[in-house]
Design a protein around this motif. Structure first.
Motif, PDB file in Angstrom:
ATOM      1  N   GLN A   1       0.837  -1.180   0.000  1.00 60.90           N
ATOM      2  CA  GLN A   1       0.000   0.000   0.000  1.00 60.90           C
ATOM      3  C   GLN A   1       0.884   1.246   0.000  1.00 60.90           C
ATOM      4  O   GLN A   1       2.070   1.182   0.260  1.00 60.90           O
ATOM      5  CB  GLN A   1      -0.930   0.013   1.220  1.00 60.90           C
ATOM      6  CG  GLN A   1      -0.238   0.292   2.557  1.00 60.90           C
ATOM      7  CD  GLN A   1       0.338  -0.944   3.188  1.00 60.90           C
ATOM      8  OE1 GLN A   1       0.612  -1.950   2.515  1.00 60.90           O
ATOM      9  NE2 GLN A   1       0.566  -0.893   4.487  1.00 60.90           N
ATOM     10  N   VAL A   2       0.251   2.375  -0.273  1.00 63.00           N
ATOM     11  CA  VAL A   2       0.993   3.632  -0.332  1.00 63.00           C
ATOM     12  C   VAL A   2       1.364   4.079   1.083  1.00 63.00           C
ATOM     13  O   VAL A   2       0.548   4.052   1.995  1.00 63.00           O
ATOM     14  CB  VAL A   2       0.161   4.724  -1.021  1.00 63.00           C
ATOM     15  CG1 VAL A   2       0.901   6.061  -0.981  1.00 63.00           C
ATOM     16  CG2 VAL A   2      -0.163   4.326  -2.455  1.00 63.00           C
TER      17      VAL A   2
ATOM     18  N   ALA B   1       8.437   8.172   0.160  1.00 63.65           N
ATOM     19  CA  ALA B   1       7.237   7.568  -0.409  1.00 63.65           C
ATOM     20  C   ALA B   1       7.510   6.148  -0.868  1.00 63.65           C
ATOM     21  O   ALA B   1       8.613   5.830  -1.333  1.00 63.65           O
ATOM     22  CB  ALA B   1       6.737   8.400  -1.579  1.00 63.65           C
TER      23      ALA B   1
ATOM     24  N   GLY C   1       5.171   2.499  -2.545  1.00 62.28           N
ATOM     25  CA  GLY C   1       3.899   1.927  -2.960  1.00 62.28           C
ATOM     26  C   GLY C   1       3.155   2.702  -4.034  1.00 62.28           C
ATOM     27  O   GLY C   1       1.974   2.425  -4.292  1.00 62.28           O
ATOM     28  N   LEU C   2       3.813   3.678  -4.643  1.00 63.80           N
ATOM     29  CA  LEU C   2       3.170   4.433  -5.724  1.00 63.80           C
ATOM     30  C   LEU C   2       4.231   4.820  -6.755  1.00 63.80           C
ATOM     31  O   LEU C   2       5.422   4.896  -6.420  1.00 63.80           O
ATOM     32  CB  LEU C   2       2.471   5.689  -5.185  1.00 63.80           C
ATOM     33  CG  LEU C   2       3.304   6.922  -4.827  1.00 63.80           C
ATOM     34  CD1 LEU C   2       2.374   8.094  -4.556  1.00 63.80           C
ATOM     35  CD2 LEU C   2       4.194   6.696  -3.654  1.00 63.80           C
TER      36      LEU C   2
ATOM     37  N   TYR D   1       3.591  11.516  -9.627  1.00 66.82           N
ATOM     38  CA  TYR D   1       2.772  12.223  -8.644  1.00 66.82           C
ATOM     39  C   TYR D   1       3.380  13.578  -8.294  1.00 66.82           C
ATOM     40  O   TYR D   1       4.576  13.684  -8.030  1.00 66.82           O
ATOM     41  CB  TYR D   1       2.639  11.399  -7.357  1.00 66.82           C
ATOM     42  CG  TYR D   1       1.555  10.353  -7.426  1.00 66.82           C
ATOM     43  CD1 TYR D   1       1.726   9.210  -8.199  1.00 66.82           C
ATOM     44  CD2 TYR D   1       0.370  10.506  -6.732  1.00 66.82           C
ATOM     45  CE1 TYR D   1       0.732   8.247  -8.272  1.00 66.82           C
ATOM     46  CE2 TYR D   1      -0.630   9.545  -6.789  1.00 66.82           C
ATOM     47  CZ  TYR D   1      -0.434   8.424  -7.569  1.00 66.82           C
ATOM     48  OH  TYR D   1      -1.420   7.470  -7.636  1.00 66.82           O
TER      49      TYR D   1
ATOM     50  N   HIS E   1      -3.102  10.786  -1.145  1.00 62.80           N
ATOM     51  CA  HIS E   1      -2.338  10.071  -0.122  1.00 62.80           C
ATOM     52  C   HIS E   1      -1.674  11.057   0.819  1.00 62.80           C
ATOM     53  O   HIS E   1      -1.175  12.096   0.377  1.00 62.80           O
ATOM     54  CB  HIS E   1      -1.274   9.186  -0.778  1.00 62.80           C
ATOM     55  CG  HIS E   1      -1.812   8.248  -1.803  1.00 62.80           C
ATOM     56  ND1 HIS E   1      -2.612   7.168  -1.479  1.00 62.80           N
ATOM     57  CD2 HIS E   1      -1.679   8.228  -3.166  1.00 62.80           C
ATOM     58  CE1 HIS E   1      -2.940   6.523  -2.576  1.00 62.80           C
ATOM     59  NE2 HIS E   1      -2.388   7.133  -3.611  1.00 62.80           N
TER      60      HIS E   1
END
Length: 126
Positions: free
Chosen positions: A1-2, A24, A26-27, A32, A115
């Motif tokens: 997960q993020v 960061a 998980g993304l 972003y 997020h």
């Protein structure tokens, strides 16, 4: 997960500097835009600044313009907030947040971010 994890908060005297970091995972980080927000006691969370996915464009709230600088390292999936000339009114919990690059860049609403990190406390003494 993020996951977005802020670090670097602490106590600093007025006029001092502090660097916050946000890691960061998980993304697709380089896709972003990353924003910074803050929330002082008894106040609503407010926009501090944002950096585009590529790092080419930055936008700051008037209250921090010229004192704070956002940077990012897409190879390390990190974003930083360099805070200089700190004032007691900068005291707050600082949050990093991520949103898709397709969102209009100058949208400062926290609802535009998908997020969020857990926040890190910054206290500036007079």
């Amino acid at each position: 997960q993020v996951q977005l994890v802020e670090s670097g908060g602490g106590l600093v005297q007025a006029g001092g500097s502090l660097i916050l970091s946000c890691a960061a995972s998980g993304l697709p980080f380089s896709s972003y835009a990353m924003g910074w927000f803050r929330q002082a006691p008894g106040k609503e969370r407010e926009f501090v600044g944002v950096i585009s996915a590529t790092g080419d464009t930055k936008y700051y709230a008037d209250s921090v313009k010229g004192r704070f600088t956002i940077s990012r390292d897409n190879a390390k999936n990190t974003v930083a907030l360099q805070m200089n000339s700190l004032k007691p009114e900068d005291t707050a919990v600082y949050y990093c947040a991520a949103r898709a690059a397709a969102v209009w860049f100058y949208n400062t609403a926290e609802t535009s971010y998908r997020h969020w990190g857990q926040g890190t406390q910054v206290t500036v003494s007079a």
